[in-house]
Scaffold this motif. Structure first.
Motif, PDB file in Angstrom:
ATOM      1  N   ASN A  97      32.771  52.939  33.854  1.00  0.00           N
ATOM      2  CA  ASN A  97      31.441  53.184  34.418  1.00  0.00           C
ATOM      3  C   ASN A  97      31.492  52.790  35.885  1.00  0.00           C
ATOM      4  O   ASN A  97      31.970  51.708  36.226  1.00  0.00           O
ATOM      5  N   VAL A  98      31.007  53.664  36.737  1.00  0.00           N
ATOM      6  CA  VAL A  98      30.999  53.437  38.183  1.00  0.00           C
ATOM      7  C   VAL A  98      29.585  53.658  38.675  1.00  0.00           C
ATOM      8  O   VAL A  98      28.915  54.610  38.261  1.00  0.00           O
ATOM      9  N   GLY A  99      29.172  52.783  39.579  1.00  0.00           N
ATOM     10  CA  GLY A  99      27.839  52.941  40.164  1.00  0.00           C
ATOM     11  C   GLY A  99      27.742  54.238  40.944  1.00  0.00           C
ATOM     12  O   GLY A  99      28.736  54.777  41.430  1.00  0.00           O
ATOM     13  N   TYR A 100      26.519  54.748  41.061  1.00  0.00           N
ATOM     14  CA  TYR A 100      26.301  56.037  41.722  1.00  0.00           C
ATOM     15  C   TYR A 100      26.740  56.043  43.185  1.00  0.00           C
ATOM     16  O   TYR A 100      27.315  57.021  43.659  1.00  0.00           O
ATOM     17  N   LEU A 113      30.518  56.061  43.268  1.00  0.00           N
ATOM     18  CA  LEU A 113      30.959  57.395  42.887  1.00  0.00           C
ATOM     19  C   LEU A 113      30.776  58.374  44.051  1.00  0.00           C
ATOM     20  O   LEU A 113      31.645  59.205  44.321  1.00  0.00           O
ATOM     21  N   GLY A 114      29.678  58.241  44.747  1.00  0.00           N
ATOM     22  CA  GLY A 114      29.441  59.085  45.918  1.00  0.00           C
ATOM     23  C   GLY A 114      30.489  58.865  46.992  1.00  0.00           C
ATOM     24  O   GLY A 114      30.970  59.824  47.610  1.00  0.00           O
ATOM     25  N   HIS A 115      30.884  57.595  47.194  1.00  0.00           N
ATOM     26  CA  HIS A 115      31.922  57.296  48.179  1.00  0.00           C
ATOM     27  C   HIS A 115      33.260  57.912  47.759  1.00  0.00           C
ATOM     28  O   HIS A 115      33.996  58.452  48.597  1.00  0.00           O
ATOM     29  N   ILE A 116      33.563  57.827  46.473  1.00  0.00           N
ATOM     30  CA  ILE A 116      34.800  58.426  45.961  1.00  0.00           C
ATOM     31  C   ILE A 116      34.777  59.932  46.174  1.00  0.00           C
ATOM     32  O   ILE A 116      35.750  60.525  46.655  1.00  0.00           O
ATOM     33  N   ASP A 117      33.650  60.555  45.859  1.00  0.00           N
ATOM     34  CA  ASP A 117      33.528  62.005  46.042  1.00  0.00           C
ATOM     35  C   ASP A 117      33.629  62.386  47.518  1.00  0.00           C
ATOM     36  O   ASP A 117      34.230  63.419  47.856  1.00  0.00           O
TER      37      ASP A 117
END
Length: 139
Positions: free
Chosen positions: A21-24, A27-31
């Motif tokens: 589980n990753v915080g939103y 996750l946005g930074h990863i994307d």
């Protein structure tokens, strides 16, 4: 003309699937980094992050492996191996970091008679019957 069919040995997977589980925002930074071409996809980012953390803690991991007398890598136990252990009147204390495979032809009774303890940091592949027979010995 008759066709001869040879069954190929099944390939063992060299990876294990994890669910996290990753915080939103994370996750946005990863994307964003993926979109910018730093990583080919989310999995590439996560694998790289894991490798970096393992490299950062490499000395601690090495010391722990020595302290706990762990084997590293792939360890496979075939029926013949366990029958030899049984014939010698011995029992195994298995400690592996990686993948441990107890072959499909190993009956639960043989596994129970020859494996005193089983510690796997990684993945264990064995039949459900063998896993059940060793349930009280797996840590």
């Amino acid at each position: 003309m008759s066709a001869i069919i040879h069954r190929l040995r099944e390939k063992t997977a060299d990876t294990e699937k994890l669910t996290i589980n990753v915080g939103y925002v994370d996750l946005g930074h990863i994307d964003l980094l993926t979109q910018e071409g730093f990583y080919s996809n989310r999995s590439d980012f996560i694998r790289t992050a894991i490798r970096n953390q393992l490299a950062a803690h490499a000395d601690a991991v090495k010391q722990s492996i020595v302290r706990h007398t762990l084997e590293i890598g792939l360890r496979c136990f075939r029926r013949e191996d366990l029958e030899a252990v049984q014939a010698a009147g011995e029992k195994l204390r298995i400690k592996v970091v990686g993948l441990t495979i107890i072959a499909a032809d190993v009956p639960p009774e043989l596994a129970r008679a020859t494996i005193e303890s089983l510690t796997v940091l990684g993945a264990l592949q064995a039949s459900p019957a063998v896993k059940s027979a060793l349930a009280d010995r797996i840590s």
